[in-house]
Design a protein around this motif. Structure first.
Motif, PDB file in Angstrom:
ATOM      1  N   TRP A 184       0.882  -1.336  -0.084  1.00  0.00           N
ATOM      2  CA  TRP A 184      -0.021   0.126  -0.100  1.00  0.00           C
ATOM      3  C   TRP A 184       0.745   1.266  -0.123  1.00  0.00           C
ATOM      4  O   TRP A 184       0.469   2.290  -0.137  1.00  0.00           O
ATOM      5  N   THR A 185       2.019   1.102   0.130  1.00  0.00           N
ATOM      6  CA  THR A 185       3.091   2.223   0.141  1.00  0.00           C
ATOM      7  C   THR A 185       3.504   2.658  -1.299  1.00  0.00           C
ATOM      8  O   THR A 185       3.908   3.765  -1.394  1.00  0.00           O
ATOM      9  N   GLY A 186       3.640   1.628  -2.103  1.00  0.00           N
ATOM     10  CA  GLY A 186       4.246   2.021  -3.505  1.00  0.00           C
ATOM     11  C   GLY A 186       5.592   1.929  -3.502  1.00  0.00           C
ATOM     12  O   GLY A 186       6.249   2.128  -4.601  1.00  0.00           O
ATOM     13  N   SER A 187       6.219   1.331  -2.547  1.00  0.00           N
ATOM     14  CA  SER A 187       7.608   1.337  -2.461  1.00  0.00           C
ATOM     15  C   SER A 187       8.360  -0.022  -2.373  1.00  0.00           C
ATOM     16  O   SER A 187       9.324  -0.170  -2.147  1.00  0.00           O
ATOM     17  N   GLY A 188       7.327  -1.085  -2.834  1.00  0.00           N
ATOM     18  CA  GLY A 188       7.872  -2.473  -2.507  1.00  0.00           C
ATOM     19  C   GLY A 188       7.985  -3.019  -1.336  1.00  0.00           C
ATOM     20  O   GLY A 188       7.708  -2.331  -0.291  1.00  0.00           O
ATOM     21  N   MET A 189       7.675  -4.550  -1.138  1.00  0.00           N
ATOM     22  CA  MET A 189       7.581  -5.068   0.003  1.00  0.00           C
ATOM     23  C   MET A 189       8.825  -5.117   0.887  1.00  0.00           C
ATOM     24  O   MET A 189       8.592  -5.443   1.991  1.00  0.00           O
ATOM     25  N   GLY A 190      10.005  -4.515   0.746  1.00  0.00           N
ATOM     26  CA  GLY A 190      11.315  -4.449   1.605  1.00  0.00           C
ATOM     27  C   GLY A 190      10.985  -3.277   2.316  1.00  0.00           C
ATOM     28  O   GLY A 190      10.037  -2.731   2.611  1.00  0.00           O
ATOM     29  N   GLY A 191      12.379  -3.004   2.867  1.00  0.00           N
ATOM     30  CA  GLY A 191      12.532  -1.693   3.720  1.00  0.00           C
ATOM     31  C   GLY A 191      12.593  -2.015   5.150  1.00  0.00           C
ATOM     32  O   GLY A 191      13.339  -1.272   5.866  1.00  0.00           O
ATOM     33  N   SER A 192      12.246  -3.395   5.617  1.00  0.00           N
ATOM     34  CA  SER A 192      12.473  -3.597   6.837  1.00  0.00           C
ATOM     35  C   SER A 192      12.190  -5.232   6.890  1.00  0.00           C
ATOM     36  O   SER A 192      11.467  -5.636   6.224  1.00  0.00           O
ATOM     37  N   SER A 193      12.749  -5.869   7.952  1.00  0.00           N
ATOM     38  CA  SER A 193      12.630  -7.172   8.161  1.00  0.00           C
ATOM     39  C   SER A 193      11.763  -7.593   9.239  1.00  0.00           C
ATOM     40  O   SER A 193      11.213  -8.714   9.641  1.00  0.00           O
ATOM     41  N   HIS A 194      11.152  -6.206   9.839  1.00  0.00           N
ATOM     42  CA  HIS A 194      10.311  -6.603  11.029  1.00  0.00           C
ATOM     43  C   HIS A 194       9.004  -7.356  10.787  1.00  0.00           C
ATOM     44  O   HIS A 194       8.826  -8.204  11.455  1.00  0.00           O
ATOM     45  N   GLY A 195       8.310  -6.989   9.578  1.00  0.00           N
ATOM     46  CA  GLY A 195       7.159  -7.823   9.253  1.00  0.00           C
ATOM     47  C   GLY A 195       7.495  -9.138   8.978  1.00  0.00           C
ATOM     48  O   GLY A 195       6.697 -10.066   9.237  1.00  0.00           O
ATOM     49  N   THR A 196       8.682  -9.409   8.470  1.00  0.00           N
ATOM     50  CA  THR A 196       9.086 -10.818   8.276  1.00  0.00           C
ATOM     51  C   THR A 196       9.243 -11.701   9.369  1.00  0.00           C
ATOM     52  O   THR A 196       8.719 -12.699   9.583  1.00  0.00           O
ATOM     53  N   ALA A 197       9.658 -11.118  10.274  1.00  0.00           N
ATOM     54  CA  ALA A 197       9.816 -11.720  11.649  1.00  0.00           C
ATOM     55  C   ALA A 197       8.493 -12.126  12.239  1.00  0.00           C
ATOM     56  O   ALA A 197       8.390 -13.146  12.850  1.00  0.00           O
ATOM     57  N   CYS A 198       7.594 -10.920  12.145  1.00  0.00           N
ATOM     58  CA  CYS A 198       6.333 -11.189  12.657  1.00  0.00           C
ATOM     59  C   CYS A 198       5.612 -12.450  12.046  1.00  0.00           C
ATOM     60  O   CYS A 198       5.142 -13.093  12.599  1.00  0.00           O
ATOM     61  N   ALA A 199       5.779 -12.334  10.657  1.00  0.00           N
ATOM     62  CA  ALA A 199       5.155 -13.458   9.893  1.00  0.00           C
ATOM     63  C   ALA A 199       5.540 -14.803  10.422  1.00  0.00           C
ATOM     64  O   ALA A 199       4.708 -15.773  10.275  1.00  0.00           O
ATOM     65  N   GLU A 200       6.895 -14.746  10.562  1.00  0.00           N
ATOM     66  CA  GLU A 200       7.633 -16.348  10.872  1.00  0.00           C
ATOM     67  C   GLU A 200       6.747 -16.704  12.156  1.00  0.00           C
ATOM     68  O   GLU A 200       6.749 -17.765  12.281  1.00  0.00           O
ATOM     69  N   ILE A 201       6.587 -15.770  13.102  1.00  0.00           N
ATOM     70  CA  ILE A 201       6.164 -16.130  14.422  1.00  0.00           C
ATOM     71  C   ILE A 201       4.559 -16.829  14.381  1.00  0.00           C
ATOM     72  O   ILE A 201       4.432 -17.897  14.867  1.00  0.00           O
ATOM     73  N   VAL A 202       3.722 -15.994  13.519  1.00  0.00           N
ATOM     74  CA  VAL A 202       2.453 -16.552  13.331  1.00  0.00           C
ATOM     75  C   VAL A 202       2.527 -17.906  12.647  1.00  0.00           C
ATOM     76  O   VAL A 202       1.635 -18.681  13.010  1.00  0.00           O
ATOM     77  N   TYR A 203       3.426 -17.892  11.754  1.00  0.00           N
ATOM     78  CA  TYR A 203       3.468 -19.369  11.042  1.00  0.00           C
ATOM     79  C   TYR A 203       4.034 -20.504  11.811  1.00  0.00           C
ATOM     80  O   TYR A 203       3.572 -21.555  11.809  1.00  0.00           O
ATOM     81  N   ASP A 204       4.826 -20.123  12.848  1.00  0.00           N
ATOM     82  CA  ASP A 204       5.232 -21.027  13.701  1.00  0.00           C
ATOM     83  C   ASP A 204       4.252 -21.428  14.431  1.00  0.00           C
ATOM     84  O   ASP A 204       4.204 -22.596  14.935  1.00  0.00           O
ATOM     85  N   MET A 205       3.391 -20.586  14.808  1.00  0.00           N
ATOM     86  CA  MET A 205       2.171 -20.900  15.841  1.00  0.00           C
ATOM     87  C   MET A 205       1.482 -21.812  15.307  1.00  0.00           C
ATOM     88  O   MET A 205       0.690 -22.712  15.917  1.00  0.00           O
ATOM     89  N   ALA A 206       0.778 -21.471  13.859  1.00  0.00           N
ATOM     90  CA  ALA A 206      -0.264 -22.182  13.437  1.00  0.00           C
ATOM     91  C   ALA A 206       0.212 -22.507  11.823  1.00  0.00           C
ATOM     92  O   ALA A 206      -0.282 -21.648  11.015  1.00  0.00           O
ATOM     93  N   PRO A 207       1.012 -23.532  11.567  1.00  0.00           N
ATOM     94  CA  PRO A 207       1.610 -23.725  10.361  1.00  0.00           C
ATOM     95  C   PRO A 207       0.654 -24.374   9.170  1.00  0.00           C
ATOM     96  O   PRO A 207       0.982 -24.297   8.038  1.00  0.00           O
ATOM     97  N   GLY A 208      -0.697 -24.153   9.424  1.00  0.00           N
ATOM     98  CA  GLY A 208      -1.698 -24.712   8.511  1.00  0.00           C
ATOM     99  C   GLY A 208      -2.512 -23.747   8.178  1.00  0.00           C
ATOM    100  O   GLY A 208      -3.400 -23.743   6.943  1.00  0.00           O
ATOM    101  N   LEU A 209      -2.076 -22.568   8.363  1.00  0.00           N
ATOM    102  CA  LEU A 209      -2.960 -21.113   7.895  1.00  0.00           C
ATOM    103  C   LEU A 209      -2.632 -20.798   6.742  1.00  0.00           C
ATOM    104  O   LEU A 209      -1.671 -21.284   5.839  1.00  0.00           O
ATOM    105  N   THR A 210      -3.477 -19.809   5.827  1.00  0.00           N
ATOM    106  CA  THR A 210      -3.187 -18.991   4.791  1.00  0.00           C
ATOM    107  C   THR A 210      -2.572 -17.877   5.233  1.00  0.00           C
ATOM    108  O   THR A 210      -3.520 -17.153   6.193  1.00  0.00           O
ATOM    109  N   MET A 211      -1.900 -17.036   4.574  1.00  0.00           N
ATOM    110  CA  MET A 211      -1.160 -15.999   4.963  1.00  0.00           C
ATOM    111  C   MET A 211      -1.107 -14.858   3.995  1.00  0.00           C
ATOM    112  O   MET A 211      -1.058 -15.022   2.884  1.00  0.00           O
ATOM    113  N   ASP A 212      -1.557 -13.691   4.207  1.00  0.00           N
ATOM    114  CA  ASP A 212      -1.544 -12.544   3.754  1.00  0.00           C
ATOM    115  C   ASP A 212      -0.390 -11.448   4.256  1.00  0.00           C
ATOM    116  O   ASP A 212      -0.588 -11.310   5.514  1.00  0.00           O
ATOM    117  N   LEU A 213       0.382 -10.663   3.385  1.00  0.00           N
ATOM    118  CA  LEU A 213       1.278  -9.872   3.808  1.00  0.00           C
ATOM    119  C   LEU A 213       0.851  -8.329   3.200  1.00  0.00           C
ATOM    120  O   LEU A 213       0.908  -8.153   2.161  1.00  0.00           O
TER     121      LEU A 213
END
Length: 1006
Positions: A232-261
C-alpha cells in the motif's frame, strides 16, 4: 505514578534559550554544525533563578505558527522553501524525516467523505499526485509551493504530515541461516496443539507491517509455501525485516494457515489494508505497529475506527501495546509561572536519561521522535506547543526543533504536536511544553520513540495507538524464559473520555512472548510487543481452526480465560489477563434431563433445574445454562442451574437444557433429554374475606403469613398461607394504606394516612408496640435491606420521613416531588425510588446522605414502584396512562412504557425477577409482565384490585380487592381443593369503573 526513587539532579541548569528565526533554526539542525556564536539566544535561566526580562524576551521571539490550516512541520518546510529554495527544503525534510520527492511532499488531507473526489481533483489540479484515501482522510504527494493554495479549498479542513507507524521492537536484527522456531511456541503450549493435529488449517491471517525484507527466501520453510502480498506504500515489500519476523512467528504458531502480507506506513494505508482483508475473508490480523498520535487515547480515532470495522466483519485484530513505559509521560499541565510545564519541582525540561537525574548522551544522527496530545478534542482552542532542546554540556540549552500547530477552534485542527528529527549533534536532548494560549490546565501525554528513557516518565497510559481501541486485542510483552514483564511494555489504562487523565479502561488484554528466535532477526533477540503480538495472532488461528464458528468475542474469551494470570489477581494494566497459554481444546458434557413441575398453570412462572448429575467442562471451568421451553422460546444464558418460565398457550411442551463454558462461550454441549410439561389455564385458587377496603399487601420473608392493610376498618388482617385463612386482625391507625416488613420478618410497619403515623407491629404476637408520628398523610413505608431504617412517603407534605428502627424515631425529612406515593429501596440499600403522583415523576434518594440525586419523568399519575432483585430496573405503574414505566437504574432512563390494564395501581416483582404482577383497578384484572421481553398476560381477579404481594418461592400472588373486601390467591390448578364447596372463586365481582373516595379536608382523591 513514578516507579523509581528520584535522585538529585546532575543538570543544574534548567534554563533554555530559543533560536529566534526559523532560518537560524535550520542551521542548527544540520548534523555536525554547532550553533554559531552570533546566534541570538536568551539569557541562561539557571536553576530556579528565573527573571521576568527573560520571559518577556522569550515571548517576543516565539517562532511563527504559520498558516492555521497547515501542520507546523509543513509551515516550516514552506518557509524554508520560500526563503532558501528547494535545495534547503530538501535538507530540512531530510533531518525532519519528511517524505519529499523532488518538489512533492507527502501529506494527509482532512476533509469529509463526501468531498473526497473533489479534493482529489484539487490535488491533481495543483500538480500533486493522489495516493490513497480512507473515509475522510486523503493521502497525496503535493507540491510544497501549492500547500497554502490547496489549504484555501473550502473542502479542505486541514493538511498535515501523515502519522507514521513505528515497529514495536528495539534491537537491530542479526539474521540467521536455516530454519528457526520461536521459543514462544513451546511456552504457549501451541506445540501440544500441533502434535494433537491442530495447526490452523482453514484460517486466514493477515500480517500488517512496515516491511517484509527477505520474505521470499523463507517461503516453504519458515513461511508458507505461498503468501498473498499487498504493497500500500508503493515502495515495494522490502524496507524492513520487522514484518518478516512477525510473519515467521505467526506461521510457527499455526503452520496450517493461509497468510497475507500487507505493507503500510500510514493510517490511511492501514484502512485500505483492512478493507482488503475484509474482502479477502481474513479471520485474524496481526499488527505489531504503533502510532504516537491518533486520537485522545480513549479508544477513539481513525485507527480505532478501522479496528472497529474489522471486528464488525468478524476479524480479530491483535495489536501491540507498545514499548513506551519509560518513554511516556502523562498528567495535568503544571504551570511553572513562565508559560512552560513543570515536569518536577524546578524542572521544565524533560531530558532523556535513566531517571536518576543524569542525562543520556544521544549520538548525532540518531532519530528522535516526540509527540504531544491533550484533552481538547471538541472545541480545540487550548493551544500548547512542543519544543525539542539540545545541550552540549547539560547546562546551556538551545532549540533544536519545534512544533507549534495552531489550536484556535478552526475546523480540522487537533490538540497535537509532533517532532521528528535526526539529531544534529552528539549531546543531551530534552522536551519543553509551552502554554501558548489556554484557559485551563489540560491533561497532557508526551510520547517519545527510540530516544532512551525520559528523566520524568509515567508508565501508566503509555499505550501506543491503536492499543487503546476497545475492539483491539492488545498485547503486552513478557520474557519468554522468565515470564517476567518486559520493563518497556506499555501499560494501561486508556485515557478517560476525550483524553482526560481519569477514567479509562483496562489494557492490555493479554501478554505474550519477547526475546525469541527468528531467521530474519536472529537468535533470541526479537523482542518488544512486536514479538509478542504475532504469538497471540497465531494462537487465535489455532483456536479458530478448531472452533471455526467462533465470533471475535468468543476467540478473545478463549485466549483470555486460558491465559496464566500474572501480577495482581485478575485482569490488570500490565499483563492483561495473563500470559498466553493454550490448554488443549475444551469440551462440555451433555446435561441430564431437567427437573421441575410436569403440570402447571398457564401464564404463571415456575422454576426448572438442571438435575444432578450436572454437566461439566473438560478444563474444569464453570458453566452457563440455557433452557429450551418447547414453545419456540429460549432462556438467556445464566450461571444458575435454574430458570423460570410461563407459557401463554396451553398444551404439551418439552423442556430441555444445554450448557456452555463460561469463559469460552463458544464451547456448547448438546441439548439434554427433554422433560414433558403440560400447561393449563391460570386461575385464582382461593378468595379470602378480610377487612374493609383492603389496600396494601406484604408477604413475610419466609412466606408463612401475609399482612393486608384494611383502610376502611383501620385494621391489618393476617393470613396464614399454609391454609389461606385469616388468623388475626390487628387494630392500627386511621386509614392504614400499605404495610412493609423488616428483612427478618420481626416487625411490620404500617402507614396510617389520616392520622399521620406509622404503626409498628411485632409479628411474633401481632401486637402494636409503637406508633411513630411522621409527616402529613403517611402512605407507604419501605425498609432498608439491613433493617436499620424505614422510609415513609408523606403525601400532603411532598416529603419522605426517615425512621430509625433501633428506637423508632423520625430522624430525617426529605423533600421530594408533589404527592409522593409508592416507594421502594434498591436491594443493596444505596438508593430509594419513589413516585410523585401529582408531578408525574419518580425521585431517587441516595441513602448515604438522604439527598435527592435524580428526578425522572414517567407516566401520568404514577402510583407504585418496585425494584427488580438485581437492582437493574425499577417498574412504575401510571394509573392515568394505563402503562408501566421501566426505569434503567444505571442511568435512570425510562427505556420502555408497557401497556397493561385499566388504571394500574399496585405491583410486585417475583423473587427471581422474571415477572412483575400489576393490579388494574378499573377492569378487575392482574397483568403479569414477563421481564425478559416485557410481554404481558392478563387475567381476572376480584373487584377494584389494589395491592399485590408474591411469596418468596414465586408460586403464589396475593391480591387485595378493595371493592369486595377480599384477597385473591393466584396459584396452581393442581392445588384446587377436591370439595365443590371449596372451589375457587374467579375474578370479577362488581366495582367496574373504579372507586374514588374523596376527602374534602385534604383535597385529594384515592
Amino acid at each position: 505514578m513514578m516507579e523509581r526513587k528520584k535522585h538529585s539532579k546532575m543538570f543544574k541548569g534548567n534554563g533554555w534559550s530559543f533560536v529566534v528565526s526559523l532560518t537560524l533554526a535550520i542551521v542548527i539542525l544540520l548534523p555536525g554544525n554547532p550553533a554559531e556564536a552570533d546566534d541570538p539566544v536568551l539569557p541562561l535561566l539557571n536553576g530556579d533563578s528565573r527573571i521576568s526580562t527573560a520571559t518577556a524576551a522569550f515571548k517576543s521571539t516565539r517562532p511563527p505558527k504559520g498558516n492555521p490550516s497547515l501542520g507546523s512541520s509543513l509551515n516550516q518546510l514552506l518557509e524554508v522553501y520560500r526563503s532558501r529554495g528547494m535545495a534547503e527544503a530538501q535538507v530540512f525534510s531530510s533531518v525532519r524525516s519528511m517524505v519529499l520527492q523532488d518538489d512533492l511532499v507527502q501529506v494527509t488531507i482532512v476533509t469529509s467523505e463526501e468531498a473526497i473526489d473533489d479534493v482529489r481533483d484539487a490535488v491533481e489540479g495543483a500538480g500533486g499526485e493522489y495516493q490513497l484515501h480512507y473515509k475522510n482522510l486523503l493521502q497525496a504527494m503535493v507540491p510544497v509551493g501549492s500547500l497554502e493554495v490547496l489549504a484555501l479549498d473550502p473542502d479542505v479542513l486541514f493538511i498535515r504530515e501523515p502519522h507514521r507507524a513505528q515497529p514495536q521492537e528495539a534491537v537491530a536484527p542479526i539474521p540467521m541461516a536455516g530454519s528457526q522456531t520461536s521459543e514462544g511456541v513451546l511456552a504457549s503450549n501451541a506445540a501440544a496443539w500441533q502434535t494433537a493435529g491442530h495447526n490452523g488449517t482453514g484460517v486466514r491471517v493477515a500480517v500488517i507491517d512496515i516491511g517484509f525484507t527477505g520474505f521470499a527466501g523463507l517461503l516453504g520453510t519458515d513461511l508458507p509455501a505461498s503468501v498473498n502480498t499487498y504493497d500500500w506504500t508503493g515502495s515495494g515489500m522490502g524496507g524492513s525485516s520487522h514484518g518478516t519476523a512477525c510473519a515467521e512467528i505467526v506461521y510457527d504458531m499455526a503452520p496450517g494457515l493461509t497468510m497475507d502480507l500487507h505493507k503500510v506506513s500510514t493510517e490511511v494505508e492501514v484502512g485500505n489494508a483492512v478493507n482488503q482483508a475484509i474482502a479477502d475473508g481474513v479471520d485474524i490480523i496481526s499488527m505489531s505497529l504503533g502510532w504516537d498520535l491518533n486520537g485522545p487515547g480513549d479508544g477513539t480515532g481513525s485507527l480505532a475506527d478501522i479496528i472497529n470495522t474489522a471486528r464488525s466483519n468478524g476479524i480479530l485484530f491483535a495489536v501491540a501495546a507498545g514499548n513506551n513505559a519509560y518513554e511516556s509521560w502523562s498528567g495535568t499541565y503544571n504551570e511553572s509561572g513562565f508559560n512552560s510545564h513543570l515536569w518536577a519541582p524546578g524542572q521544565d525540561i524533560n531530558y532523556f536519561g535513566p531517571g536518576d537525574g543524569t542525562g543520556t548522551v544521544i549520538p548525532g544522527g540518531s532519530s528522535i521522535r516526540a509527540s504531544l496530545h491533550w484533552d481538547d478534542w471538541t472545541a480545540v482552542d487550548q493551544d500548547y506547543d512542543l519544543y525539542l532542546l539540545y545541550s552540549l554540556d547539560g547546562s546551556t540549552w538551545n532549540v533544536a526543533a519545534f512544533s507549534v500547530n495552531t489550536q484556535d477552534g478552526g475546523s480540522g485542527q487537533e490538540p497535537t504536536e509532533e517532532i521528528l528529527l535526526i539529531a544534529p549533534f552528539t549531546g543531551y536532548y530534552g522536551i519543553v511544553v509551552e502554554k501558548f494560549s489556554a484557559t485551563r490546565n489540560v491533561c497532557l501525554r508526551l510520547f517519545t520513540q527510540k530516544s532512551g528513557h525520559l528523566d520524568e516518565w509515567v508508565p501508566g497510559r503509555s499505550l501506543t495507538f491503536p492499543g487503546d481501541a476497545p475492539d483491539a486485542f492488545t498485547v503486552g510483552a513478557v520474557d519468554v524464559g522468565s515470564y517476567g514483564l518486559e520493563s518497556y511494555s506499555s501499560r494501561g489504562p486508556t485515557f478517560g473520555p476525550g483524553g482526560t487523565c481519569s477514567g479509562g479502561s483496562t489494557k492490555p488484554d493479554i501478554a505474550s512472548y519477547a526475546n525469541v528466535s527468528t531467521v530474519s532477526h536472529g537468535p533470541g533477540i526479537f523482542n518488544g510487543t512486536s514479538a509478542a503480538t504475532p504469538h497471540v495472532a497465531g494462537g487465535a488461528a489455532l483456536v479458530k481452526g478448531v472452533y471455526p464458528g467462533y465470533t471475535v468475542t468468543e476467540l478473545e474469551s478463549y485466549l483470555e480465560s486460558d491465559a496464566i494470570d500474572l501480577g495482581i489477581p485478575g485482569k490488570d494494566n500490565r499483563y492483561g489477563s495473563g500470559r498466553l497459554y493454550l490448554t488443549l481444546p475444551h469440551s462440555v458434557a451433555t446435561p441430564s434431563t431437567p427437573s421441575g413441575v410436569s403440570n402447571i398453570d398457564l401464564d404463571t412462572s415456575y422454576i426448572y433445574t438442571d438435575s444432578s448429575p450436572s454437566s461439566s467442562c473438560s478444563q474444569g471451568h464453570s458453566l452457563e445454562y440455557r433452557f429450551n421451553w418447547g414453545d419456540g422460546s429460549l432462556s438467556g444464558w445464566s450461571s444458575s442451574k435454574s430458570a423460570s418460565h410461563s407459557w401463554s398457550v396451553s398444551g404439551i411442551h418439552t423442556v430441555s437444557v444445554r450448557t456452555r463454558c463460561f469463559v469460552n462461550p463458544g464451547i456448547v454441549s448438546a441439548w439434554s433429554p427433554g422433560l414433558t410439561v403440560t400447561t393449563l389455564p391460570a386461575t385464582v385458587i382461593k378468595t379470602i374475606s378480610v377487612g374493609s377496603h383492603p389496600d396494601g399487601v406484604a408477604v413475610m420473608p419466609d412466606g408463612s403469613r401475609v399482612y393486608v392493610a384494611n383502610r376502611g376498618g383501620n385494621t391489618v388482617s393476617v393470613i396464614q398461607t399454609s391454609d389461606n385463612t385469616v388468623t388475626g386482625t390487628i387494630s392500627v391507625g386511621y386509614e392504614p394504606r400499605r404495610p412493609a416488613l423488616t428483612p427478618d420478618g420481626s416487625y411490620a410497619y404500617v402507614g396510617n394516612m389520616l392520622d399521620n403515623t406509622v404503626s409498628v407491629v411485632r409479628t411474633s404476637d401481632n401486637m402494636v408496640i409503637d406508633t411513630v408520628s411522621v409527616g402529613t398523610n403517611a402512605i407507604e413505608p419501605a425498609v432498608t435491606p439491613d433493617g436499620s431504617y424505614v422510609y415513609v412517603t408523606t403525601w400532603a407534605d411532598n416529603a419522605v420521613s426517615v425512621i430509625r428502627t433501633s428506637d423508632n424515631a423520625e430522624v430525617d425529612t426529605i423533600s421530594v416531588g408533589s404527592g409522593p406515593s409508592g416507594i421502594a429501596v434498591t436491594p443493596d440499600g444505596s438508593y430509594v425510588y419513589l413516585v410523585n403522583e401529582n408531578a408525574d415523576t419518580a425521585s431517587v434518594i441516595q441513602t448515604l446522605d438522604n439527598t435527592v440525586t435524580d428526578t425522572i419523568s414517567v407516566g401520568r399519575f404514577p402510583r407504585s414502584v418496585a425494584v427488580t432483585p438485581d437492582g437493574n430496573y425499577a417498574y412504575v405503574t401510571n394509573r392515568s396512562d394505563d402503562t408501566v414505566s421501566v426505569i434503567r437504574t444505571l442511568d435512570n432512563t425510562v427505556i420502555d412504557a408497557i401497556s397493561v390494564g385499566d388504571w394500574p395501581m399496585g405491583l410486585a416483582v417475583t423473587p427471581d425477577g422474571s415477572y412483575v404482577y400489576v393490579t388494574n383497578r378499573n377492569d378487575n384484572t392482574v397483568s403479569i409482565i414477563q421481564t425478559s421481553d416485557n410481554a404481558v398476560h392478563t387475567f381476572s381477579v376480584g373487584s377494584d384490585p389494589l395491592g399485590v404481594g408474591v411469596t418468596p418461592d414465586g408460586n403464589y400472588a396475593y391480591v387485595a380487592n378493595s371493592g369486595d373486601d377480599t384477597v385473591s390467591v393466584i396459584g396452581h390448578l393442581s392445588e384446587l381443593p377436591a370439595s365443590p364447596s371449596l372451589a375457587p372463586v374467579g375474578g370479577g365481582g362488581g366495582g367496574g369503573g373504579g372507586c374514588f373516595i374523596s376527602n374534602s379536608t385534604n383535597g385529594f382523591n384515592w
